[in-house]
Scaffold this motif. Structure first.
Motif, short mmCIF file in Angstrom:
data_model
loop_
_atom_site.label_atom_id
_atom_site.label_comp_id
_atom_site.label_asym_id
_atom_site.label_seq_id
_atom_site.Cartn_x
_atom_site.Cartn_y
_atom_site.Cartn_z
N TYR A 1 -3.75 2.86 -3.20
CA TYR A 1 -3.06 3.18 -1.96
C TYR A 1 -2.88 1.90 -1.16
N GLN B 1 -2.12 0.45 2.87
CA GLN B 1 -2.17 0.83 4.29
C GLN B 1 -1.66 -0.33 5.12
N ASN C 1 -1.48 0.24 11.43
CA ASN C 1 -1.09 1.40 12.24
C ASN C 1 -0.19 2.38 11.49
N LYS C 2 -0.28 2.36 10.18
CA LYS C 2 0.49 3.31 9.37
C LYS C 2 -0.47 4.12 8.51
N GLY C 3 0.03 5.23 7.96
CA GLY C 3 -0.79 6.05 7.08
C GLY C 3 -0.92 5.45 5.70
N LEU C 4 -1.83 5.99 4.92
CA LEU C 4 -2.02 5.55 3.55
C LEU C 4 -0.85 6.01 2.69
N LEU D 1 -8.70 10.80 9.17
CA LEU D 1 -7.51 11.01 8.35
C LEU D 1 -7.51 12.40 7.74
N PHE E 1 -1.26 11.63 2.92
CA PHE E 1 -2.10 11.41 4.09
C PHE E 1 -1.27 11.43 5.37
N GLY E 2 -1.89 11.89 6.45
CA GLY E 2 -1.32 11.72 7.78
C GLY E 2 -1.61 10.33 8.30
N SER E 3 -1.09 10.03 9.47
CA SER E 3 -1.29 8.70 10.08
C SER E 3 -2.62 8.56 10.77
N GLY E 4 -3.34 9.68 10.91
CA GLY E 4 -4.68 9.61 11.44
C GLY E 4 -4.77 9.79 12.95
N ARG F 1 -7.07 8.14 15.94
CA ARG F 1 -8.04 7.10 16.26
C ARG F 1 -8.91 7.62 17.39
#
Lengths: 114, 115
Positions: free
Chosen positions: A36, A38, A41-44, B91, B106-109, B111
């Motif tokens: 993966y 990353q 500031n972005k998703g996996l 996440l 996956f989502g962007s999470g 924080r």
């Protein structure tokens, strides 16, 4: 138990030169393996996956990885780095014994110099 | 929706407070996962849902953490009596039926910062 070791926490290459990000895994069963990426500031994002088919796996953006069972390795390569490849890369393993849990390596930060 | 949606994207809370983090998976995905990513580390597994039930919650660090998925779609991760050590990116991921050849989305999470 399954585990992943990414041998380099940081890798720095010049633009246009090859990329090698190293990964070794431990798994009790036939594993599925993933890389993966990353970006800040972005998703996996899934780059590529190995699931017991061809041992040389091609992914997006020119990346590929080779599954070597004898070496328990799944190194990620790219012939020519681009500035946009700068990001954090995670090697990930999952096996049937661990249910559906993914185990991530600690990550490798790839820096690309102009 | 088109992807996995997590809200809020950022949450700052005071030590000792209660927080809820929401995950909206891809429509039709029966499997949902929560991971926690501390600064400078890879994501660590927390809990896995298949439908409405928690199939594996072995990654939850202690009883202050709890997650639900009452209708088999949206999931909420709940943290009681937050501590500064809970600060991390949480996440969420979903997949069609569990681990499949495409991995997860996956989502962007979210924080989370505990001050």
């Amino acid at each position: 138990a399954q585990s992943v070791t990414q041998l380099d926490s940081h890798v720095s290459v010049s633009e246009g030169t090859p990329v090698l990000l190293r990964c070794n895994y431990s798994s009790s069963y036939s594993p599925s393996l993933f890389w993966y990426v990353q970006h800040p500031n972005k998703g996996l994002q899934l780059l590529l996956k190995y699931t017991s088919a061809a041992t040389l796996v091609k992914g997006i953006n020119g990346f590929e990885a080779e599954f070597k069972k004898s070496e328990t390795s799944f190194h990620l390569t790219k012939p020519s780095a681009h500035m946009s490849d700068a990001a954090e890369y995670f090697c990930v393993v999952s096996d049937n014994n661990a249910g559906n849990m993914l185990t991530f390596g600690g990550g490798t930060r790839l820096m690309v110099k102009p | 929706g088109a992807g996995v949606s997590q809200t809020p994207s950022n949450k700052v809370t005071e030590k000792g407070k209660y927080v809820e983090l929401r995950c909206d998976p891809i429509s039709g995905h029966t499997a949902l996962y929560w991971y926690r990513q501390s600064l400078g580390q890879g994501p660590e597994f927390l809990i896995y849902f298949q439908g409405t039930g928690a199939a594996d919650d072995s990654g939850l660090p202690n009883d202050r953490f709890f997650a639900v998925r009452p209708e088999g779609s949206v999931s909420t991760l709940k943290i009681q009596r937050t501590e500064r050590g809970d600060s991390a990116v949480y996440l969420c991921a979903s997949s069609l039926m569990g681990l499949d050849a495409n991995g997860y989305t996956f989502g962007s999470g979210t924080r989370l910062t505990v001050v």
